[in-house]
Design a protein around this motif. Structure first.
Motif, short mmCIF file in Angstrom:
data_model
loop_
_atom_site.label_atom_id
_atom_site.label_comp_id
_atom_site.label_asym_id
_atom_site.label_seq_id
_atom_site.Cartn_x
_atom_site.Cartn_y
_atom_site.Cartn_z
N ALA A 205 -50.04 49.08 42.04
CA ALA A 205 -50.17 49.79 40.77
C ALA A 205 -49.00 50.74 40.53
N VAL A 206 -48.81 51.69 41.42
CA VAL A 206 -47.77 52.70 41.21
C VAL A 206 -46.38 52.07 41.17
N ALA A 207 -46.06 51.21 42.11
CA ALA A 207 -44.73 50.59 42.14
C ALA A 207 -44.50 49.71 40.91
N VAL A 208 -45.51 48.96 40.49
CA VAL A 208 -45.40 48.12 39.30
C VAL A 208 -45.10 48.99 38.08
N HIS A 209 -45.84 50.06 37.95
CA HIS A 209 -45.66 50.99 36.83
C HIS A 209 -44.27 51.61 36.86
N ASP A 210 -43.88 52.17 37.99
CA ASP A 210 -42.61 52.89 38.09
C ASP A 210 -41.40 51.97 37.95
N LEU A 211 -41.46 50.78 38.55
CA LEU A 211 -40.35 49.84 38.42
C LEU A 211 -40.21 49.33 36.99
N THR A 212 -41.33 49.11 36.34
CA THR A 212 -41.28 48.68 34.94
C THR A 212 -40.62 49.75 34.09
N ILE B 136 -71.86 37.42 43.80
CA ILE B 136 -71.40 36.09 44.22
C ILE B 136 -70.01 36.20 44.85
N VAL B 137 -69.10 36.83 44.13
CA VAL B 137 -67.73 36.96 44.62
C VAL B 137 -67.70 37.89 45.83
N GLY B 138 -68.52 38.93 45.80
CA GLY B 138 -68.58 39.86 46.93
C GLY B 138 -69.00 39.20 48.22
N THR B 139 -69.92 38.25 48.14
CA THR B 139 -70.36 37.51 49.33
C THR B 139 -69.21 36.71 49.92
N PHE B 140 -68.43 36.07 49.05
CA PHE B 140 -67.27 35.31 49.53
C PHE B 140 -66.29 36.23 50.24
N TYR B 141 -65.98 37.38 49.64
CA TYR B 141 -65.00 38.29 50.25
C TYR B 141 -65.55 38.95 51.51
N LYS B 142 -66.85 39.08 51.62
CA LYS B 142 -67.44 39.61 52.85
C LYS B 142 -67.17 38.66 54.01
N LYS B 143 -67.23 37.35 53.72
CA LYS B 143 -66.91 36.34 54.73
C LYS B 143 -65.45 36.43 55.17
N LEU B 144 -64.60 36.94 54.27
CA LEU B 144 -63.19 37.09 54.59
C LEU B 144 -62.92 38.34 55.43
N GLY B 145 -63.97 39.11 55.66
CA GLY B 145 -63.81 40.31 56.49
C GLY B 145 -63.60 41.58 55.70
N GLY B 146 -63.95 41.55 54.40
CA GLY B 146 -63.77 42.70 53.52
C GLY B 146 -64.68 43.83 53.86
N ILE C 264 -64.98 43.01 42.54
CA ILE C 264 -65.09 42.25 43.77
C ILE C 264 -65.50 43.18 44.91
N PRO C 265 -66.80 43.27 45.16
CA PRO C 265 -67.24 44.03 46.33
C PRO C 265 -66.59 43.46 47.58
N ASN C 266 -66.28 44.29 48.53
CA ASN C 266 -65.61 43.93 49.78
C ASN C 266 -64.12 43.66 49.58
N ASN C 267 -63.62 43.89 48.38
CA ASN C 267 -62.18 43.79 48.09
C ASN C 267 -61.88 44.66 46.87
N ALA C 268 -62.56 45.80 46.81
CA ALA C 268 -62.55 46.66 45.61
C ALA C 268 -61.16 47.18 45.26
N THR C 269 -60.41 47.65 46.24
CA THR C 269 -59.09 48.23 45.94
C THR C 269 -58.15 47.17 45.40
N TYR C 270 -58.13 46.00 46.01
CA TYR C 270 -57.26 44.92 45.53
C TYR C 270 -57.64 44.55 44.10
N ALA C 271 -58.92 44.32 43.85
CA ALA C 271 -59.36 43.92 42.52
C ALA C 271 -59.00 45.00 41.49
N ALA C 272 -59.18 46.26 41.85
CA ALA C 272 -58.88 47.35 40.91
C ALA C 272 -57.38 47.45 40.63
N THR C 273 -56.55 47.29 41.66
CA THR C 273 -55.11 47.39 41.42
C THR C 273 -54.61 46.21 40.60
#
Length: 157
Positions: free
Chosen positions: A7-14, A147-157, A41-50
């Motif tokens: 987020a920050v780098a994308v914004h600042d570089l742009t 649904i998506v949160g369950t998948f990402y939980k399997k990924l170790g989120g 995306i539960p279990n991947n909240a920061t990535y989804a938000a950024t």
């Protein structure tokens, strides 16, 4: 670290390159968001938000730059394979996402640059990306998140 990078780098570089493009009345910015940025995306909240930030920033900036000669295109992919994984080193993502749902980095790059050259707002390569994009935009969040949160939980989120 993800917030700084996605987020920050994308914004600042742009903002760093934009004044020169505006002065030339010409330029192109290809932002790498994600199909994951269209949904919670539960279990991947920061990535989804950024990635939601990148998706929204890209499309909003595109609207602000209409008529300036500066084009903004959003790339919103799902899984992109950068190399064939060694079965011994295959990650859980490699094991959970079937091969036919992955797209190659070469294909993604070509599609993205072609979309930028044609001044398209968004490019969504691959069937999984398209499915995630539609699901994230049109499905009720209360349905899609577990649904998506369950998948990402399997990924170790």
């Amino acid at each position: 670290a993800q917030v700084e990078l996605n987020a920050v780098a994308v914004h600042d570089l742009t903002l760093a390159v934009l004044p020169g493009m505006l002065a030339r009345d010409s330029g192109g910015i290809l932002m790498v968001g994600s199909a994951a940025g269209n949904m919670p995306i539960p279990n991947n909240a920061t990535y989804a938000a950024t990635k939601a930030f990148v998706n929204t920033f890209s499309e909003s900036l595109r609207g602000e730059l209409t008529g300036t000669g500066v084009h903004v295109t959003l790339l919103a992919p799902g899984p992109v394979r950068t190399e064939i994984p060694d079965p011994a080193d295959a990650s859980i993502v490699d094991k959970l996402v079937p091969d036919f749902l992955w797209i190659s980095s070469e294909y993604t790059a070509k599609l993205s640059l072609d979309a930028l050259a044609k001044n398209k707002m968004r490019v969504v390569p691959g069937i999984l990306s398209k499915g995630m994009s539609v699901a994230g935009q049109y499905s009720p969040r209360a349905v899609i998140a577990p649904i998506v949160g369950t998948f990402y939980k399997k990924l170790g989120g």
